[in-house]
Motif scaffolding. Structure first.
Motif, PDB file in Angstrom:
ATOM      1  N   ARG A   1       0.823  -1.219   0.000  1.00  0.00           N
ATOM      2  CA  ARG A   1       0.000   0.000   0.000  1.00  0.00           C
ATOM      3  C   ARG A   1       0.853   1.264   0.000  1.00  0.00           C
ATOM      4  O   ARG A   1       0.462   2.280  -0.589  1.00  0.00           O
ATOM      5  CB  ARG A   1      -0.941   0.014   1.201  1.00  0.00           C
ATOM      6  N   THR A   2       2.012   1.230   0.646  1.00  0.00           N
ATOM      7  CA  THR A   2       2.879   2.417   0.675  1.00  0.00           C
ATOM      8  C   THR A   2       3.594   2.627  -0.655  1.00  0.00           C
ATOM      9  O   THR A   2       4.035   3.733  -0.939  1.00  0.00           O
ATOM     10  CB  THR A   2       3.945   2.320   1.795  1.00  0.00           C
ATOM     11  N   ARG A   3       3.699   1.573  -1.468  1.00  0.00           N
ATOM     12  CA  ARG A   3       4.442   1.653  -2.734  1.00  0.00           C
ATOM     13  C   ARG A   3       3.539   1.812  -3.953  1.00  0.00           C
ATOM     14  O   ARG A   3       4.029   2.119  -5.039  1.00  0.00           O
ATOM     15  CB  ARG A   3       5.297   0.402  -2.881  1.00  0.00           C
ATOM     16  N   LEU A   4       2.241   1.590  -3.778  1.00  0.00           N
ATOM     17  CA  LEU A   4       1.291   1.655  -4.891  1.00  0.00           C
ATOM     18  C   LEU A   4       0.492   2.949  -4.833  1.00  0.00           C
ATOM     19  O   LEU A   4       0.414   3.589  -3.784  1.00  0.00           O
ATOM     20  CB  LEU A   4       0.345   0.449  -4.833  1.00  0.00           C
ATOM     21  N   PRO A   5      -0.130   3.353  -5.951  1.00  0.00           N
ATOM     22  CA  PRO A   5      -0.961   4.564  -5.934  1.00  0.00           C
ATOM     23  C   PRO A   5      -2.049   4.481  -4.867  1.00  0.00           C
ATOM     24  O   PRO A   5      -2.510   3.395  -4.502  1.00  0.00           O
ATOM     25  CB  PRO A   5      -1.580   4.582  -7.343  1.00  0.00           C
ATOM     26  N   ALA A   6      -2.481   5.626  -4.380  1.00  0.00           N
ATOM     27  CA  ALA A   6      -3.425   5.709  -3.257  1.00  0.00           C
ATOM     28  C   ALA A   6      -4.765   5.027  -3.531  1.00  0.00           C
ATOM     29  O   ALA A   6      -5.399   4.512  -2.605  1.00  0.00           O
ATOM     30  CB  ALA A   6      -3.654   7.171  -2.880  1.00  0.00           C
ATOM     31  N   ASP A   7      -5.218   4.998  -4.787  1.00  0.00           N
ATOM     32  CA  ASP A   7      -6.527   4.402  -5.073  1.00  0.00           C
ATOM     33  C   ASP A   7      -6.488   2.886  -5.259  1.00  0.00           C
ATOM     34  O   ASP A   7      -7.525   2.253  -5.438  1.00  0.00           O
ATOM     35  CB  ASP A   7      -7.167   5.057  -6.305  1.00  0.00           C
ATOM     36  N   VAL A   8      -5.306   2.287  -5.191  1.00  0.00           N
ATOM     37  CA  VAL A   8      -5.158   0.839  -5.358  1.00  0.00           C
ATOM     38  C   VAL A   8      -5.409   0.149  -4.023  1.00  0.00           C
ATOM     39  O   VAL A   8      -4.925   0.601  -2.980  1.00  0.00           O
ATOM     40  CB  VAL A   8      -3.753   0.497  -5.894  1.00  0.00           C
ATOM     41  N   THR A   9      -6.194  -0.934  -4.048  1.00  0.00           N
ATOM     42  CA  THR A   9      -6.464  -1.690  -2.828  1.00  0.00           C
ATOM     43  C   THR A   9      -5.688  -2.992  -2.845  1.00  0.00           C
ATOM     44  O   THR A   9      -5.489  -3.604  -3.882  1.00  0.00           O
ATOM     45  CB  THR A   9      -7.965  -2.005  -2.654  1.00  0.00           C
ATOM     46  N   VAL A  10      -5.243  -3.376  -1.669  1.00  0.00           N
ATOM     47  CA  VAL A  10      -4.544  -4.643  -1.473  1.00  0.00           C
ATOM     48  C   VAL A  10      -5.290  -5.351  -0.359  1.00  0.00           C
ATOM     49  O   VAL A  10      -5.343  -4.867   0.768  1.00  0.00           O
ATOM     50  CB  VAL A  10      -3.067  -4.436  -1.063  1.00  0.00           C
ATOM     51  N   ALA A  11      -5.912  -6.484  -0.684  1.00  0.00           N
ATOM     52  CA  ALA A  11      -6.710  -7.193   0.316  1.00  0.00           C
ATOM     53  C   ALA A  11      -6.778  -8.674  -0.030  1.00  0.00           C
ATOM     54  O   ALA A  11      -6.673  -9.056  -1.196  1.00  0.00           O
ATOM     55  CB  ALA A  11      -8.121  -6.611   0.372  1.00  0.00           C
ATOM     56  N   ALA A  12      -6.963  -9.489   0.993  1.00  0.00           N
ATOM     57  CA  ALA A  12      -7.184 -10.923   0.796  1.00  0.00           C
ATOM     58  C   ALA A  12      -8.556 -11.110   0.162  1.00  0.00           C
ATOM     59  O   ALA A  12      -9.444 -10.278   0.347  1.00  0.00           O
ATOM     60  CB  ALA A  12      -7.107 -11.656   2.129  1.00  0.00           C
ATOM     61  N   PRO A  13      -8.774 -12.194  -0.604  1.00  0.00           N
ATOM     62  CA  PRO A  13     -10.078 -12.413  -1.228  1.00  0.00           C
ATOM     63  C   PRO A  13     -11.244 -12.342  -0.233  1.00  0.00           C
ATOM     64  O   PRO A  13     -12.283 -11.776  -0.544  1.00  0.00           O
ATOM     65  CB  PRO A  13      -9.955 -13.809  -1.840  1.00  0.00           C
ATOM     66  N   ALA A  14     -11.071 -12.873   0.969  1.00  0.00           N
ATOM     67  CA  ALA A  14     -12.152 -12.833   1.964  1.00  0.00           C
ATOM     68  C   ALA A  14     -12.460 -11.388   2.359  1.00  0.00           C
ATOM     69  O   ALA A  14     -13.613 -11.011   2.520  1.00  0.00           O
ATOM     70  CB  ALA A  14     -11.771 -13.646   3.194  1.00  0.00           C
ATOM     71  N   GLN A  15     -11.413 -10.560   2.494  1.00  0.00           N
ATOM     72  CA  GLN A  15     -11.622  -9.157   2.840  1.00  0.00           C
ATOM     73  C   GLN A  15     -12.348  -8.421   1.728  1.00  0.00           C
ATOM     74  O   GLN A  15     -13.214  -7.596   1.965  1.00  0.00           O
ATOM     75  CB  GLN A  15     -10.291  -8.466   3.119  1.00  0.00           C
ATOM     76  N   ARG A  16     -11.982  -8.724   0.469  1.00  0.00           N
ATOM     77  CA  ARG A  16     -12.659  -8.095  -0.671  1.00  0.00           C
ATOM     78  C   ARG A  16     -14.122  -8.449  -0.683  1.00  0.00           C
ATOM     79  O   ARG A  16     -14.982  -7.617  -0.893  1.00  0.00           O
ATOM     80  CB  ARG A  16     -11.990  -8.509  -1.988  1.00  0.00           C
ATOM     81  N   SER A  17     -14.443  -9.725  -0.450  1.00  0.00           N
ATOM     82  CA  SER A  17     -15.841 -10.165  -0.443  1.00  0.00           C
ATOM     83  C   SER A  17     -16.616  -9.438   0.636  1.00  0.00           C
ATOM     84  O   SER A  17     -17.763  -9.027   0.436  1.00  0.00           O
ATOM     85  CB  SER A  17     -15.924 -11.677  -0.231  1.00  0.00           C
ATOM     86  N   GLU A  18     -16.000  -9.285   1.797  1.00  0.00           N
ATOM     87  CA  GLU A  18     -16.643  -8.587   2.919  1.00  0.00           C
ATOM     88  C   GLU A  18     -16.878  -7.123   2.549  1.00  0.00           C
ATOM     89  O   GLU A  18     -17.952  -6.578   2.801  1.00  0.00           O
ATOM     90  CB  GLU A  18     -15.768  -8.688   4.156  1.00  0.00           C
ATOM     91  N   GLN A  19     -15.875  -6.476   1.920  1.00  0.00           N
ATOM     92  CA  GLN A  19     -16.028  -5.082   1.524  1.00  0.00           C
ATOM     93  C   GLN A  19     -17.143  -4.914   0.504  1.00  0.00           C
ATOM     94  O   GLN A  19     -17.950  -3.981   0.595  1.00  0.00           O
ATOM     95  CB  GLN A  19     -14.702  -4.549   0.955  1.00  0.00           C
ATOM     96  N   VAL A  20     -17.217  -5.803  -0.468  1.00  0.00           N
ATOM     97  CA  VAL A  20     -18.258  -5.734  -1.493  1.00  0.00           C
ATOM     98  C   VAL A  20     -19.616  -5.942  -0.834  1.00  0.00           C
ATOM     99  O   VAL A  20     -20.593  -5.246  -1.147  1.00  0.00           O
ATOM    100  CB  VAL A  20     -18.015  -6.777  -2.605  1.00  0.00           C
ATOM    101  N   GLY A  21     -19.713  -6.889   0.095  1.00  0.00           N
ATOM    102  CA  GLY A  21     -20.969  -7.144   0.806  1.00  0.00           C
ATOM    103  C   GLY A  21     -21.445  -5.915   1.565  1.00  0.00           C
ATOM    104  O   GLY A  21     -22.626  -5.592   1.567  1.00  0.00           O
ATOM    105  N   LYS A  22     -20.525  -5.180   2.183  1.00  0.00           N
ATOM    106  CA  LYS A  22     -20.889  -3.969   2.926  1.00  0.00           C
ATOM    107  C   LYS A  22     -21.360  -2.867   1.990  1.00  0.00           C
ATOM    108  O   LYS A  22     -22.251  -2.104   2.325  1.00  0.00           O
ATOM    109  CB  LYS A  22     -19.695  -3.481   3.740  1.00  0.00           C
TER     110      LYS A  22
END
Length: 190
Positions: free
Chosen positions: A168-189
């Motif tokens: 996250r510190t090396r990539l552009p600010a709008d890029v997300t780095v997350a485990a698949p389970a975290q992504r699913s949870e974020q999409v669900g929310k």
């Protein structure tokens, strides 16, 4: 690793691949194409980098006759596609058949050359799932230079949270780095 609009710059791949703790990384481009000659049918097309995605694949790419894969034929393109065995059987598709596909309001022809065969899973694959070389997929969808995501496999014993924080510190600010389970949870929310 993904960007919100599916416009992750593909020049970020070497940075992600070189991150400490990352065992393997592969870029992906994904999109839906309609099949006007087969009403109600579509392809969920995944653009893959055949050279980096072996560690992530849950399917085999094979030709129709010998069950083998020809890398040179795959890369030759430009619109060579692999379709599920179920879709090929349902529509009597054979190697070399061309099918019409609608992409971004334009009708193009895709050439069926390979079958997707699931492996290592008891679940049936979605019959609409298809694969194509990532470069040709980017051209097809008009997304040269952009990826939908980069999938990662971490080394055994590595700290996924630390790796994600470092990325996250090396990539552009709008890029997300997350485990698949975290992504699913974020999409669900959302």
């Amino acid at each position: 690793v993904r960007a919100p609009a599916g416009d992750l710059p593909d020049d970020l791949l070497p940075l992600v691949q070189g991150q400490a703790g990352v065992l393997a990384a592969t870029p992906l481009v994904r999109g839906i194409v309609a099949l006007p000659d087969f009403p109600g049918e579509y392809l969920d097309l995944l653009g893959i980098d055949i050279l980096t995605n072996q560690a992530f694949r849950t399917f085999e790419l094979t030709d129709f006759e010998s069950g083998k894969f020809d890398l040179q034929q795959w890369l030759r393109g430009p619109r060579t596609v692999a379709v599920s065995e179920e879709l090929a059987q349902r529509h009597h598709l054979r190697a070399g058949d061309q099918i019409k596909a609608q992409v971004n309001g334009e009708t193009v022809r895709l050439t069926i050359e390979y079958l997707l065969r699931t492996r290592g899973t008891s679940a049936n694959a979605d019959p609409h799932f298809a694969a194509m070389d990532i470069g040709w997929t980017q051209e097809l969808f008009g997304s040269a230079g952009s990826l939908d995501s980069i999938s990662l496999r971490l080394t055994n014993g590595s700290d996924g949270n630390k790796i994600a924080a470092d990325l996250r510190t090396r990539l552009p600010a709008d890029v997300t780095v997350a485990a698949p389970a975290q992504r699913s949870e974020q999409v669900g929310k959302m």
